[in-house]
Structure formats: structure tokens, C-alpha cells
Write an enzyme that holds these catalytic residues in place. Structure first.
Site, PDB file in Angstrom:
ATOM      1  N   HIS B 179       0.862  -1.183   0.000  1.00  0.00           N
ATOM      2  CA  HIS B 179       0.000   0.000   0.000  1.00  0.00           C
ATOM      3  C   HIS B 179       0.897   1.230   0.000  1.00  0.00           C
ATOM      4  O   HIS B 179       1.678   1.445   0.925  1.00  0.00           O
ATOM      5  CB  HIS B 179      -0.932  -0.002   1.219  1.00  0.00           C
ATOM      6  CG  HIS B 179      -2.010  -1.029   1.137  1.00  0.00           C
ATOM      7  ND1 HIS B 179      -2.382  -1.822   2.199  1.00  0.00           N
ATOM      8  CD2 HIS B 179      -2.813  -1.400   0.104  1.00  0.00           C
ATOM      9  CE1 HIS B 179      -3.370  -2.630   1.817  1.00  0.00           C
ATOM     10  NE2 HIS B 179      -3.636  -2.400   0.548  1.00  0.00           N
ATOM     11  N   GLU B 182       1.933   3.757   2.912  1.00  0.00           N
ATOM     12  CA  GLU B 182       2.471   3.237   4.172  1.00  0.00           C
ATOM     13  C   GLU B 182       3.998   3.327   4.162  1.00  0.00           C
ATOM     14  O   GLU B 182       4.705   2.309   4.159  1.00  0.00           O
ATOM     15  CB  GLU B 182       1.940   1.813   4.392  1.00  0.00           C
ATOM     16  CG  GLU B 182       0.407   1.836   4.541  1.00  0.00           C
ATOM     17  CD  GLU B 182      -0.269   0.474   4.462  1.00  0.00           C
ATOM     18  OE1 GLU B 182       0.429  -0.553   4.469  1.00  0.00           O
ATOM     19  OE2 GLU B 182      -1.518   0.449   4.399  1.00  0.00           O
ATOM     20  N   ARG B 237      -3.167   4.742  -2.101  1.00  0.00           N
ATOM     21  CA  ARG B 237      -3.035   3.422  -1.489  1.00  0.00           C
ATOM     22  C   ARG B 237      -2.865   2.315  -2.533  1.00  0.00           C
ATOM     23  O   ARG B 237      -2.075   1.388  -2.352  1.00  0.00           O
ATOM     24  CB  ARG B 237      -4.301   3.153  -0.663  1.00  0.00           C
ATOM     25  CG  ARG B 237      -4.526   1.716  -0.182  1.00  0.00           C
ATOM     26  CD  ARG B 237      -5.827   1.648   0.607  1.00  0.00           C
ATOM     27  NE  ARG B 237      -6.333   0.312   0.825  1.00  0.00           N
ATOM     28  CZ  ARG B 237      -6.055  -0.420   1.901  1.00  0.00           C
ATOM     29  NH1 ARG B 237      -5.240   0.018   2.826  1.00  0.00           N
ATOM     30  NH2 ARG B 237      -6.582  -1.633   2.035  1.00  0.00           N
ATOM     31  N   HIS B 306       2.927  -3.731   6.766  1.00  0.00           N
ATOM     32  CA  HIS B 306       2.049  -2.601   6.476  1.00  0.00           C
ATOM     33  C   HIS B 306       2.183  -1.552   7.578  1.00  0.00           C
ATOM     34  O   HIS B 306       2.901  -1.728   8.546  1.00  0.00           O
ATOM     35  CB  HIS B 306       0.582  -3.061   6.472  1.00  0.00           C
ATOM     36  CG  HIS B 306       0.207  -3.979   5.370  1.00  0.00           C
ATOM     37  ND1 HIS B 306      -0.592  -3.600   4.319  1.00  0.00           N
ATOM     38  CD2 HIS B 306       0.515  -5.278   5.145  1.00  0.00           C
ATOM     39  CE1 HIS B 306      -0.783  -4.625   3.511  1.00  0.00           C
ATOM     40  NE2 HIS B 306      -0.124  -5.666   3.988  1.00  0.00           N
ATOM     41  N   GLU B 380       1.260  -4.615  11.116  1.00  0.00           N
ATOM     42  CA  GLU B 380       0.850  -3.222  10.930  1.00  0.00           C
ATOM     43  C   GLU B 380       1.712  -2.428  11.902  1.00  0.00           C
ATOM     44  O   GLU B 380       1.583  -2.563  13.116  1.00  0.00           O
ATOM     45  CB  GLU B 380      -0.642  -3.029  11.263  1.00  0.00           C
ATOM     46  CG  GLU B 380      -1.595  -3.708  10.291  1.00  0.00           C
ATOM     47  CD  GLU B 380      -1.888  -2.849   9.056  1.00  0.00           C
ATOM     48  OE1 GLU B 380      -1.309  -1.747   8.946  1.00  0.00           O
ATOM     49  OE2 GLU B 380      -2.672  -3.288   8.212  1.00  0.00           O
TER      50      GLU B 380
END
Lengths: 243, 419
Positions: B179, B182, B237, B306, B380
């Protein structure tokens, strides 16, 4: 999102006069809990936060919606009626949590009132996450105001921002300061990130603030203007000197 | 040979002259004593200025000699007249010296830029790609670069391979930046690549691992999107592919995998940030990874990085039931999160994608898990929303340092549990 899809107990049916309802036990790691807590947090921040102190909370420990805040009790009622209402939040507030930040706030307030030219800021934070020191108060102001918008716009199927923090994701800031009586007025453009849809939405807000009365969002609306925000953007603020 | 060339380079450099223009190096066969005597007599003729790199010693051993341009015709006639076989090993000595000079300059430049690359800053794609070459040059026995395909906008997709040899060893795959917005995931992957390279030979556990397994690291899984975040929209994104029936661009590459594809948690609207695309693996960036993983066939762990939210996730996302390896994956995740937290106190939540965030179909680690890669995880990274995607650059290194402890914990477990 209907809780039933998750295989949990029947969702609460709430009437507008908030009649009796059953409380559900929820696994604290499930995101309904954090969504609800997030809404409460936004409410807390809007109602009680000052510029230099606002709330976050540690991992939700309890297992029911009744007790989502560590030191506060927030009852969160999502309306199931056709017309969407802001979730009602009763925040019982513990005064001891309020930090003594009024000196800094007053200093900032006085400085802003002395500005002859209107302040115009952009990209706070910038593409690399930087916030110049003199722009920090504007950022904080915008975060608090955004809490209100996120609270208003929250429903069971959104999750503005994420589990343990209380701030809006991005502040694309155009504070235009006007002095009205004893208040400062700002117009902000803010980008908010909804975790569930992953969409970034743009909002304009008219914010009023002074240290005594705190932050008020006079009005806000979704803003569909195409305002470019490249990664190379750097934070700017004019007039250049804010001292 | 190399030593002689280097010596020659130094001489040339010192004198700042092109001393060896037109010089050739001949390799001359010595079949019998007569040949040997001829060469020995040539050696004694000072005016020819012959420079024997391999002097005449005995029959059967070839002789290498550098011949200045003035003497070339004489020597060649001599050899031909005496039926002596020779070949021209180096057509122009100066050309080789010039090339070596250039290479040395380039290596010094690469070394300088490797030392000067700021791991605590966000970089453009071009800078990152250049840096990959410097890392490769610094650690040629460990690091190589593989192109796994092209992006929609025809950029190369490169994977760094960390390997000490072997043939198709069991491997660990790490990707970041799928993405585009990020940024800290990409920055963390760069720091991690550097860390792996510097630790090999210095850290017992990583050295042991790399002596038996390979590590593949895809630093930008979505180069087109990444470039777009720099030039146009920091909040982009998706990929940058054109959609046939819409003016909206791009597909969410982490809804495009063939795992519950087009199920709940992905959008059918091309304008949505979670648009799943027209069909599974429609995005060339995703297809490139799928093809690589399938053809490799021996990947034992697949880790996607991510941001943001501070979560350590395992499958499933496309359905809200647990995998059969749920208990094991949860235990690995909790250990990794604990290791991560030990450095700066950063708290991560551990859980399946569906339980920890939301039901989301078409995700990468669901596909890898369902295709036999048991140890499939997603990170994440920082933060939890204060800055979100706009994580300040001064948090890159602390984020990477703590994440490394989590990654290491998972990798060590994978090493200890072959399957």
C-alpha cells in the site's frame, strides 16, 4: 455492521428514549469494543480536552461496553433509527485528569490575537510527518476539533482512526484566523481516515477557540475540493513569524 | 594477474599518464627448447622493452608478455617466422586499466553512498533502487537482486535475495510497501535489509539461519503507487492500473489475491480504496509475487509489512473462522509482539485479521496460507493514529529496530520448525 453477523448475541435495539437494553459481553480485542471506545474518546477530547492535553487510553481491559474507559464511564448508545444521530455519549469526567496547561494556552492565545495578518498554514504534518514547533498548537487544535467530527460521523460501521489513539490521521491545515470578540476563529481542512473502508475523506471545519471555553466546532461539512497533497509537500505558515 | 594490473594502475595513477596505450599482452606457446631459447633471447633485447608477466622457464609452460606498440610488429614477425603459436590476450592494456579505474571509482562512490544513505529518512523510489545496488556491491557474497517482473507503468520489481548458497533452500519472504502511502513499512524494510547484511557473520542466530535458509525481501511491492505518493498524492493506497469501465484508477493490491476474492470486506467500486479489481491477480504486481512464490515452491514463511495500527496478524481475513494452525500462529505472534515491545514499550495486538481489524477478502497472507505457507503473518507498524501514515521520519529507526526483534522471533521459530 450488524453484530449478528459476527455470531455474537443479538444487537441491542435502542429506541430514541433509551429504554432498557441488555448489556453485551465483548472480547476486548474485538473491534466493536474499540470502535465504541473510540467514539467515547472523541467525545472526551472534544468536551474536555485543552490544546495541550488530550486523552488517550490504554488497552481496553474490561469486557463490557459499560466500562470502556479506564477512569471514566461512557455509555454509548448507537441509534438504530432511520435518521442518523450522533451516538450519545455521557462522559463522567474526573477533574484530576485535567493537566495544568493553561499557561501555554494563554501564551499562544495572546500571540495569535496580536497577529495583524491572517495566519495561513498548509500541510501539517507534511508528507514526511514533520510538524514545525510553531505549528504544533494548530495541529492540536485541529485534532481536538476533528474528534468532534469523528464523534458526529461515527456509526457502528465506521472506525475513524484507530484503537488506542484519539487523533485524526492527517491534518491538512488552513487555519485562517479571525478574532471575534474574545475568541479565535479558524477554518480548517482536515483529512480523516476510516479504517473500515480505508477511505480518506476531506472535511472543512469552522473552529472557535479560547483558553477558557475550549474548542467549539461551529460547523463542518464534507469538502470535495481537489486540494493536492504530494509527498514532497512541506509545512508552511504565513505570516512567517508567529512570535 | 590482478596484482600486476593493480600495480600498473597505481603506476599509471602516480604518473598521470596513459603509459600503456596500444600495448598488447601476448600468450606464447612454448613447444620445445628452440622456442624457449628464442624467447630468452628476446627477453635480453632491452630496446624492445618487453615486459614478461610470465617469463620463459621451461617447455610446455606458456609465456605471457606485454609488448609496447613499437615492438609489436617485430615480435609478431619473429614468432610467426619461427612457427611459434601465440594469441592476443589483451588487445589494449590501457583500455583495461581505464575500465578498472572507472570500476574502482564507482565502487568507492557506491561505498560512500552506502555509508551516507540515511536509514532514518524517507526516500524516493529511484534512491531506493540505487541503494539496493550499493548494498549488493557491499555484500556481494550474501546479497543479490532478482527482478520478478514489471509494474503496470513498466517499472522493474526487484527482490533482494540473502543467500549463502545452496539450491532452492527453504526460504523466508518479507514484503513491504504494497500500500503506497504506508511509507514507514518501506523504510523499515530498507533498514532490515541493511541489518540482515551487517549481521551475517556477526550474529550467531542469523548466521545459522542464513547458512540453511534464504531470505527474500521485496522492499516496494507497489512501486507505481509509491512514486505517485511522492509526486501527486501522499495518501494514495492502490496500484495505478486503469480500470476499463471507470475513470477511477487503481486496485487495492491487498484485496486482489485469490483468497475469498470479491468476498466481504472488499469493494466492487473502482473508485474505492478497497476495490478488489476485475478478477483475482489482475494486478501485475500481485501476479509477479504469486508467480515467484509458486515457482520457488520452497517458501516456509511469508511476512507482509504494512502500517499503521500496531498489530501482528495471521490468517484468516476473508472468513472469520480460525485456521487449523490458529493456536500455533497465535503463540508465535504473541512471542514476537512481546519481543518487539521489549525495546521501546510499543504495544502490539495479536490476532487473526478478521478478529483484530475486520473481515477483508483477497489478502496476501490468506492466499499464501491456503497455498501451504503455514507461517504467514502481517505486521501493521506504528503508530495507532496520531500521525498514522504520516509517521515522522525520526520514528523510522526506532520502529525498524523494534520490528526487527519481532521478525527475528518469527524467523527463528520458522528455522526451528521445518516442515
Amino acid at each position: 455492521m450488524n453484530w449478528n453477523e459476527r455470531g455474537t448475541a443479538d444487537s441491542e435495539q435502542l429506541s430514541q428514549d433509551n429504554s432498557a437494553r441488555t448489556m453485551k459481553k465483548l472480547n476486548p480485542s474485538y473491534y466493536e469494543t474499540t470502535r465504541a471506545a473510540q467514539v467515547a474518546l472523541h467525545c472526551m477530547n472534544y468536551q474536555h480536552a485543552s490544546l495541550f492535553c488530550h486523552f488517550s487510553y490504554e488497552t481496553v481491559k474490561s469486557s463490557s461496553l459499560e466500562d470502556v474507559m479506564r477512569i471514566h464511564t461512557a455509555k454509548i448508545l448507537f441509534s438504530h433509527t432511520e435518521t442518523r444521530m450522533a451516538p450519545q455519549v455521557n462522559c463522567t469526567y474526573d477533574d484530576t485528569a485535567k493537566a495544568n496547561t493553561t499557561d501555554d494556552e494563554h501564551a499562544f492565545y495572546e500571540r495569535m490575537r496580536k497577529q495583524e495578518k491572517l495566519v495561513d498554514g498548509k500541510y501539517i504534518p507534511d508528507g514526511h510527518g514533520n510538524i514545525p514547533a510553531e505549528m504544533k498548537p494548530f495541529w492540536l487544535l485541529g485534532q481536538i476539533a476533528s474528534s468532534y467530527v469523528m464523534w458526529q460521523e461515527s456509526s457502528e460501521s465506521t472506525l475513524y482512526n484507530m484503537q488506542q489513539e484519539d487523533a485524526p490521521l492527517i491534518l491538512l491545515l488552513f487555519p485562517k484566523q479571525r478574532t471575534e470578540d474574545d475568541f479565535l476563529d479558524f477554518e480548517y481542512v482536515v483529512l480523516l481516515h476510516d479504517i473500515v473502508s480505508q477511505e480518506i475523506t476531506q472535511w472543512s471545519m469552522h473552529i472557535r477557540w479560547n483558553p477558557t471555553h475550549g474548542v467549539k466546532v461551529l460547523n463542518y461539512a464534507q469538502d470535495h475540493r481537489d486540494i493536492p497533497f504530494p509527498g514532497t509537500a512541506t509545512a508552511t505558515m504565513s505570516p512567517a513569524s508567529l512570535s | 594477474m590482478k596484482g600486476l594490473l593493480a600495480f600498473a594502475v597505481i603506476i599509471a595513477a602516480v604518473h598521470c599518464q596513459k603509459l600503456f596505450l596500444g600495448n598488447q599482452v601476448l600468450r606464447i606457446k612454448v613447444d620445445d627448447d628452440e622456442h624457449l631459447n628464442i624467447l630468452k633471447s628476446l627477453e635480453n633485447q632491452q630496446h624492445l622493452e618487453l615486459d614478461f608477466w610470465v617469463p620463459p622457464s621451461k617447455t610446455g609452460l606458456s609465456v605471457d608478455v606485454r609488448v609496447p606498440p613499437a615492438s609489436l610488429q617485430v615480435i609478431k614477425h619473429s614468432l610467426e617466422a619461427n612457427n611459434m603459436q601465440y594469441s592476443v590476450m589483451i588487445e589494449d592494456v590501457q583500455a583495461i586499466l581505464d575500465e578498472e579505474q572507472e570500476q574502482m571509482k564507482e565502487n568507492r562512490r557506491l561505498e560512500r553512498s552506502a555509508k551516507s544513505f540515511n536509514l532514518g529518512a524517507y526516500h524516493t523510489l529511484d534512491t531506493i533502487y540505487n541503494w539496493m545496488d550499493t548494498l549488493k556491491a557491499q555484500y556481494p557474497n550474501l546479497v543479490s537482486k532478482i527482478q520478478i517482473g514489471w509494474t503496470y507503468e513498466h517499472r522493474e520489481m526487484y527482490v533482494l535475495k540473502f543467500s549463502t548458497g545452496g539450491l532452492n533452500r527453504p526460504a523466508i519472504w518479507i514484503d513491504s510497501g504494497i500500500h503506497a502511502r504506508e511509507w514507514v513499512s518501506t523504510a523499515t524494510a530498507i533498514w532490515t535489509a541493511n541489518k540482515i547484511a551487517t549481521l551475517y557473520g556477526n550474529d550467531a542466530s542469523l548466521t545459522t539461519l542464513l547458512n540453511r535458509m534464504d531470505i527474500f525481501l521485496l522492499i516496494t511491492a507497489n512501486p507505481d503507487g509509491y512514486v505517485f505518493t511522492h509526486t501527486s498524492n501522499r495518501m494514495w493506497r492502490k496500484t495505478r492500473s486503469r480500470n476499463s469501465a471507470s475513470s477511477c484508477i487503481g486496485v487495492d493490491p491487498n484485496r486482489n489475491w485469490d483468497a475469498g476474492f470479491a468476498g466481504p470486506g472488499a469493494s466492487t467500486n473502482p473508485c474505492s480504496d478497497s476495490y478488489h479489481g476485475p478478477y483475482a491477480h489482475s494486478e501485475v504486481e500481485v501476479k509477479n509475487i504469486v508467480d515467484f512464490v509458486k515457482s520457488h515452491g520452497n517458501i516456509k514463511s511469508f511476512i507482509s509489512i504494512h502500517s499503521y495500527s500496531q498489530l501482528l496478524l495471521y490468517p484468516y481475513g476473508y472468513k472469520c473462522t480460525n485456521t487449523k494452525d490458529y493456536k500455533e500462529l497465535d503463540s508465535i505472534g504473541k512471542s514476537a509482539a512481546s519481543a518487539l515491545q521489549s525495546l521501546y514499550g510499543t504495544k502490539y495486538q495479536v490476532g487473526s485479521i478478521c478478529a483484530a481489524i475486520y473481515q477483508a477478502s483477497g489478502g496476501s497472507i490468506d492466499w499464501t496460507y491456503d497455498n501451504g505457507i503455514k507461517y504467514s503473518f502481517a505486521f501493521e507498524l506504528r503508530d495507532t493514529g496520531r500521525y498514522g501514515f504520516l509517521l515522522p521520519a525520526n520514528q523510522i529507526i526506532p520502529t525498524a529496530e523494534e520490528t526487527w526483534l519481532g521478525l527475528k522471533s518469527i524467523m527463528e521459530y520458522v528455522y526451528d520448525h521445518p516442515y
